[in-house]
Design a protein around this motif. Sequence first.
Motif, PDB file in Angstrom:
ATOM      1  N   HIS A  30       0.796  -1.237   0.000  1.00  0.00           N
ATOM      2  CA  HIS A  30       0.000   0.000   0.000  1.00  0.00           C
ATOM      3  C   HIS A  30       0.824   1.280   0.000  1.00  0.00           C
ATOM      4  N   ARG A  31       2.127   1.191   0.191  1.00  0.00           N
ATOM      5  CA  ARG A  31       2.918   2.418   0.251  1.00  0.00           C
ATOM      6  C   ARG A  31       4.089   2.411  -0.729  1.00  0.00           C
ATOM      7  N   GLY A  32       4.123   1.418  -1.598  1.00  0.00           N
ATOM      8  CA  GLY A  32       5.146   1.390  -2.633  1.00  0.00           C
ATOM      9  C   GLY A  32       6.571   1.233  -2.100  1.00  0.00           C
ATOM     10  N   VAL A  33       6.708   0.691  -0.904  1.00  0.00           N
ATOM     11  CA  VAL A  33       8.031   0.496  -0.317  1.00  0.00           C
ATOM     12  C   VAL A  33       8.608  -0.828  -0.832  1.00  0.00           C
ATOM     13  N   THR A  34       9.880  -0.823  -1.197  1.00  0.00           N
ATOM     14  CA  THR A  34      10.534  -2.074  -1.587  1.00  0.00           C
ATOM     15  C   THR A  34      11.074  -2.755  -0.338  1.00  0.00           C
ATOM     16  N   VAL A  35      10.709  -4.020  -0.153  1.00  0.00           N
ATOM     17  CA  VAL A  35      11.145  -4.760   1.030  1.00  0.00           C
ATOM     18  C   VAL A  35      12.039  -5.918   0.599  1.00  0.00           C
ATOM     19  N   HIS A  36      13.221  -5.978   1.162  1.00  0.00           N
ATOM     20  CA  HIS A  36      14.116  -7.121   0.945  1.00  0.00           C
ATOM     21  C   HIS A  36      14.025  -8.021   2.163  1.00  0.00           C
ATOM     22  N   ARG A  37      13.643  -9.279   1.950  1.00  0.00           N
ATOM     23  CA  ARG A  37      13.544 -10.232   3.063  1.00  0.00           C
ATOM     24  C   ARG A  37      14.710 -11.204   2.944  1.00  0.00           C
ATOM     25  N   ILE A  38      15.686 -11.052   3.819  1.00  0.00           N
ATOM     26  CA  ILE A  38      16.919 -11.846   3.710  1.00  0.00           C
ATOM     27  C   ILE A  38      16.661 -13.263   4.232  1.00  0.00           C
ATOM     28  N   PRO A  39      17.038 -14.268   3.430  1.00  0.00           N
ATOM     29  CA  PRO A  39      16.769 -15.653   3.849  1.00  0.00           C
ATOM     30  C   PRO A  39      17.722 -16.135   4.938  1.00  0.00           C
ATOM     31  N   VAL A  40      17.379 -17.288   5.507  1.00  0.00           N
ATOM     32  CA  VAL A  40      18.227 -17.934   6.512  1.00  0.00           C
ATOM     33  C   VAL A  40      18.563 -19.341   6.016  1.00  0.00           C
ATOM     34  N   ASP A  41      19.580 -19.952   6.621  1.00  0.00           N
ATOM     35  CA  ASP A  41      19.938 -21.317   6.229  1.00  0.00           C
ATOM     36  C   ASP A  41      19.177 -22.333   7.092  1.00  0.00           C
ATOM     37  N   ALA A  42      19.534 -23.604   6.966  1.00  0.00           N
ATOM     38  CA  ALA A  42      18.793 -24.671   7.646  1.00  0.00           C
ATOM     39  C   ALA A  42      18.872 -24.541   9.159  1.00  0.00           C
ATOM     40  N   LYS A  43      19.896 -23.859   9.653  1.00  0.00           N
ATOM     41  CA  LYS A  43      19.993 -23.641  11.098  1.00  0.00           C
ATOM     42  C   LYS A  43      19.395 -22.302  11.530  1.00  0.00           C
TER      43      LYS A  43
END
Length: 403
Positions: free
Chosen positions: A113-126
């Motif tokens: 709704h606000r046009g913000v770019t969000v980067h969601r950094i992944p995690v590993d198996a632990k």
Amino acid sequence: MRPVYLDNNATTRVDPAVVAEMLPFFTEQFGNASSMHAFGAQVGGALKTARRRLQDLLGAEFDHEIVYTSGGTESDNMAILSALETQGARNEVITSTVEHPAVLALCDWLERHRGVTVHRIPVDAKGRLDVEAYRKALGPKTAIVSIMWANNETGTVFPVERLAEMAHEAGALFHTDAVQAVGKLPIDLKSTEIDMLSLSGHKLHGPKGIGALYVRKGVRLRPMIRGGHQERGRRAGTENAPAIIGLGKAAELARLHMADEQTRVKALRDRLEQGLLQRIGNSFVTGDVENRLPNTANVAFEFIEGEAILLLLNRAGIAASSGSACTSGSLEPSHVLRAMKVPYTAAHGAIRFSFSRENGDADVDRVLDAMPAIIADLRSLSPFWKDKRPGAATDAAFNPTYA
Ligand SMILES: *Cc1c(COP(=O)(O)O)cnc(C)c1O
């Protein structure tokens, strides 16, 4: 039968000493801290003491770096929304895939709704953050990074001090949701580059509905709530004096009990975990066991449903929590375990046991006595269980630590 409470990452019992500290501020000392008479002055003094106690727990250099809020959720929202207002043309947010909904749901909304770019950094198996992906996501458009200090489901601790330095190299602000870390891990904010930090009273034996946002001196904060001059105009509204005073007392107690958390409570957690892995096959610990909160154990029992385990545990007087957030009635396993790519057959049967200083050896014994029969009964009913060898359904990419 005495109940066994092992769900302290969801909420904690208010310490009786906290209740005692709060009570006079509902009765004789009910004044408004802003009033120019004795009633106000009494409260004003107690609020100062509370602020200093919180400052001591956090290692904050200045008392005005603490802004009281209604809890962890409000603090998280305030930090991120403020940064998007104060950081000029920067309109990107970096977070992780395993944050609390207080961050993730806000980020989803900002994106939609606000046009913000969000980067969601992944995690590993632990459950460890992909620091290279984080480095690549940082840039001249990053307004703020919001990455939790410790994960509420697995207890995995993130290297927030280093992540904050990297954020600053890119000119971005760094916020951490430290709701699970405060009171469990030593924190000294003045020796870090962390700009903002969220905490919540009810996760550290304080009252519900009170929390704080630490805002480093010199970092601009755009208020969400405007009105009176309370909290230096950063969060208007008459101070919730009893709750703030309770949070202050809880902070003081947390500081005194920190060593107990690191040794005795941790030993209880470890004994439970080892005992479960020894007694029950096809079970393993999720999260980063080398880098973890001392109070949290998240154990996956393959081929059964966490909800069924919780039901039977509850019948035995034991309170724990499952990873699955089946709030919408869907039986999706928790977003945290999915982000770690824990196989569905195990993620569904993940149980979080979270301790506090109020737990003792008898609690561990009760769970170790009850669990083997509960798991065996449920597996005998599970269509997925038949003829399973240890690790049979665990895919190669995921490498759990079996007993
Ligand atoms: C509990 C929790 C919150 C929310 O705090 P409230 O005070 O309940 O709003 C946010 N983040 C984490 C990691 C939590 O565990």
